[in-house]
Motif scaffolding. Structure first.
Motif, PDB file in Angstrom:
ATOM      1  N   GLY A  55       5.108   3.463   6.574  1.00  0.00           N
ATOM      2  CA  GLY A  55       6.489   3.056   6.795  1.00  0.00           C
ATOM      3  C   GLY A  55       6.756   2.753   8.257  1.00  0.00           C
ATOM      4  O   GLY A  55       7.418   1.768   8.599  1.00  0.00           O
ATOM      5  N   MET A  56       6.214   3.591   9.143  1.00  0.00           N
ATOM      6  CA  MET A  56       6.381   3.355  10.588  1.00  0.00           C
ATOM      7  C   MET A  56       5.676   2.070  11.006  1.00  0.00           C
ATOM      8  O   MET A  56       6.226   1.280  11.778  1.00  0.00           O
ATOM      9  CB  MET A  56       5.856   4.541  11.395  1.00  0.00           C
ATOM     10  N   VAL A  85       0.841  -1.201   0.000  1.00  0.00           N
ATOM     11  CA  VAL A  85       0.000   0.000   0.000  1.00  0.00           C
ATOM     12  C   VAL A  85       0.875   1.250   0.000  1.00  0.00           C
ATOM     13  O   VAL A  85       0.620   2.207  -0.725  1.00  0.00           O
ATOM     14  CB  VAL A  85      -0.969  -0.009   1.204  1.00  0.00           C
ATOM     15  N   ARG A  86       1.929   1.233   0.801  1.00  0.00           N
ATOM     16  CA  ARG A  86       2.857   2.374   0.856  1.00  0.00           C
ATOM     17  C   ARG A  86       3.474   2.621  -0.522  1.00  0.00           C
ATOM     18  O   ARG A  86       3.537   3.758  -1.007  1.00  0.00           O
ATOM     19  CB  ARG A  86       3.946   2.129   1.899  1.00  0.00           C
ATOM     20  N   HIS A 139      -1.280  15.070   2.536  1.00  0.00           N
ATOM     21  CA  HIS A 139      -1.816  13.970   3.333  1.00  0.00           C
ATOM     22  C   HIS A 139      -1.371  12.605   2.802  1.00  0.00           C
ATOM     23  O   HIS A 139      -1.192  11.667   3.587  1.00  0.00           O
ATOM     24  CB  HIS A 139      -3.343  14.063   3.425  1.00  0.00           C
ATOM     25  N   THR A 140      -1.153  12.506   1.520  1.00  0.00           N
ATOM     26  CA  THR A 140      -0.618  11.261   0.950  1.00  0.00           C
ATOM     27  C   THR A 140       0.793  11.025   1.451  1.00  0.00           C
ATOM     28  O   THR A 140       1.154   9.899   1.804  1.00  0.00           O
ATOM     29  CB  THR A 140      -0.659  11.303  -0.589  1.00  0.00           C
ATOM     30  N   ARG A 141       1.596  12.066   1.512  1.00  0.00           N
ATOM     31  CA  ARG A 141       2.965  11.928   2.039  1.00  0.00           C
ATOM     32  C   ARG A 141       2.935  11.506   3.508  1.00  0.00           C
ATOM     33  O   ARG A 141       3.743  10.688   3.937  1.00  0.00           O
ATOM     34  CB  ARG A 141       3.737  13.237   1.853  1.00  0.00           C
ATOM     35  N   ILE A 142       2.013  12.072   4.270  1.00  0.00           N
ATOM     36  CA  ILE A 142       1.873  11.662   5.672  1.00  0.00           C
ATOM     37  C   ILE A 142       1.487  10.190   5.746  1.00  0.00           C
ATOM     38  O   ILE A 142       2.057   9.426   6.531  1.00  0.00           O
ATOM     39  CB  ILE A 142       0.836  12.549   6.398  1.00  0.00           C
ATOM     40  N   ALA A 143       0.531   9.769   4.924  1.00  0.00           N
ATOM     41  CA  ALA A 143       0.100   8.369   4.923  1.00  0.00           C
ATOM     42  C   ALA A 143       1.255   7.440   4.562  1.00  0.00           C
ATOM     43  O   ALA A 143       1.419   6.369   5.174  1.00  0.00           O
ATOM     44  CB  ALA A 143      -1.065   8.174   3.950  1.00  0.00           C
ATOM     45  N   SER A 191       4.061   5.567  -5.643  1.00  0.00           N
ATOM     46  CA  SER A 191       4.322   5.499  -7.079  1.00  0.00           C
ATOM     47  C   SER A 191       3.131   5.898  -7.944  1.00  0.00           C
ATOM     48  O   SER A 191       3.315   6.467  -9.022  1.00  0.00           O
ATOM     49  CB  SER A 191       4.787   4.095  -7.466  1.00  0.00           C
ATOM     50  N   ASP A 192       1.900   5.636  -7.487  1.00  0.00           N
ATOM     51  CA  ASP A 192       0.731   5.909  -8.316  1.00  0.00           C
ATOM     52  C   ASP A 192      -0.086   7.116  -7.858  1.00  0.00           C
ATOM     53  O   ASP A 192      -0.541   7.901  -8.679  1.00  0.00           O
ATOM     54  CB  ASP A 192      -0.199   4.681  -8.355  1.00  0.00           C
ATOM     55  N   VAL A 193      -0.291   7.247  -6.568  1.00  0.00           N
ATOM     56  CA  VAL A 193      -1.160   8.313  -6.072  1.00  0.00           C
ATOM     57  C   VAL A 193      -0.410   9.633  -5.944  1.00  0.00           C
ATOM     58  O   VAL A 193      -0.879  10.670  -6.430  1.00  0.00           O
ATOM     59  CB  VAL A 193      -1.806   7.908  -4.720  1.00  0.00           C
ATOM     60  N   LEU A 194       0.737   9.624  -5.294  1.00  0.00           N
ATOM     61  CA  LEU A 194       1.456  10.871  -5.014  1.00  0.00           C
ATOM     62  C   LEU A 194       1.728  11.700  -6.274  1.00  0.00           C
ATOM     63  O   LEU A 194       1.484  12.910  -6.267  1.00  0.00           O
ATOM     64  CB  LEU A 194       2.757  10.573  -4.260  1.00  0.00           C
ATOM     65  N   PRO A 195       2.193  11.085  -7.374  1.00  0.00           N
ATOM     66  CA  PRO A 195       2.437  11.899  -8.573  1.00  0.00           C
ATOM     67  C   PRO A 195       1.159  12.480  -9.196  1.00  0.00           C
ATOM     68  O   PRO A 195       1.226  13.435  -9.959  1.00  0.00           O
ATOM     69  CB  PRO A 195       3.096  10.925  -9.544  1.00  0.00           C
TER      70      PRO A 195
END
Length: 117
Positions: free
Chosen positions: A47-48, A19-20, A38-42, A25-29
């Motif tokens: 990762g954590m 999911v990360r 919020h995508t970067r936070i997710a 690769s698909d959502v953030l760009p």
């Protein structure tokens, strides 16, 4: 991570990683502004979670051993012993506290543990 019990592969950590990776690769760009933030936070949160799944059991055992070596049963007892002066301010205490902080950083953000060159 080896699987035990009723769950097959993919493991929980592998699912979180998938999911990360998808978000990165698909959502953030494809998003901007608040959604991108919020995508970067997710991505960071996943990762954590992934690192805690992978490292958590061993870290918990190591933490329990550090506390036992200091003669305390848990973090609250450790804090009380430090506050009340019930533990000597020595290398063993500092090393135990450093180990606890290191474990937290290994999950929260391992980049903080890298030495600058």
């Amino acid at each position: 991570m080896t699987t035990t019990g009723p769950h097959d592969v993919p493991t929980a950590a592998q699912l979180v990683a998938a999911v990360r990776d998808f978000l990165g690769s698909d959502v953030l760009p494809a998003v901007e502004g608040r959604t991108r933030f919020h995508t970067r936070i997710a991505i960071n949160v996943l990762g954590m979670v992934e690192r805690e799944i992978e490292l958590g059991r061993a870290q918990a055992e190591e933490h329990a051993a550090r506390l036992a070596a200091l003669g305390v049963a848990g973090d609250a007892e450790l804090a009380a012993a430090i506050r009340d002066g019930g533990l000597p301010d020595d290398h063993a205490l500092v090393r135990a506290l450093e180990g606890a902080v290191r474990a937290k950083l290994e999950v929260a953000n391992p980049a903080y543990l890298q030495e600058e060159t």
